[in-house]
Scaffold this motif. Structure first.
Motif: not given
Length: 200
Positions: A52, A54, A65-66, A69-70, A85, A87
């Motif tokens: 991701l 950003d 992130t949500s 997933n913080e 980020i 994952y």
């Protein structure tokens, strides 16, 4: 500028353009830190990995992130203007948490060359390059290249590993039916293990 592609050469597109602004050499031969270089990040395609990017955290002051997933690690690039980020779907492999250790510097790297100008006949251009490429490979093995040749260094380390394995067999430290050399490849690169097996 962020480029992505399924082939490594695709992300070299930005190397052919001058950096905007007063310091036009920032992506070339300057002595600035790695943050001012063009960098390549190879995602883990074996375990499944997404990234991701950003640019909005500074502007909107909110995480990208949500809530679930913080806790994912946030890496800062481009002198802090970009958050990265990662994952990983599978935990079968472990990646280095320090992102810069996984990145390849494209600029100021003698092993990476920018994309060549477009040719009207790319096939003919490739054919004309064959003698030069073959000569370059031959030159890599000359004694005056001993300190810089990756081919010589790789061959040296491979010979050490083979010798160590043979000595272990002689000393009876390994099982007679143990695997000594495992040759792998993916798609086109399978040609190389095939050639090695042919000689054995």
């Amino acid at each position: 500028l962020a480029c992505y592609g399924s082939e490594q050469a695709a992300v070299k597109a930005g190397m052919n353009f001058d950096f905007p602004g007063k310091n036009a050499d920032v992506l070339g031969r300057s002595q600035l830190g790695i943050e001012n270089d063009a960098l390549r990040l190879d995602l883990d395609d074996l375990s499944g990995e997404v990234v991701l990017l950003d640019w909005g955290r500074r502007k909107y002051m909110t995480p990208a992130t949500s809530k679930p997933n913080e806790k994912l690690l946030v890496h800062e690039l481009m002198n802090g203007s970009l958050d990265v980020i990662l994952y990983q779907e599978s935990k079968a492999t472990t990646q280095d948490p320090r992102l810069h250790h996984r990145m390849t510097r494209l600029t100021r790297n003698r092993l990476i060359k920018p994309l060549r100008p477009d040719a009207t006949d790319p096939v003919l251009a490739d054919i004309r390059d064959i003698p030069k490429v073959c000569q370059s490979i031959q030159d890599e093995w000359k004694s005056d290249k001993a300190a810089t040749s990756l081919n010589r260094l790789t061959a040296f380390n491979l010979s050490r590993c083979l010798r160590s394995r043979l000595e272990a067999h002689i000393a009876g430290k390994t099982h007679p039916r143990a695997i000594d050399i495992l040759l792998t490849g993916c798609e086109v690169s399978l040609w190389l293990p095939g050639q090695v097996c042919f000689f054995f």
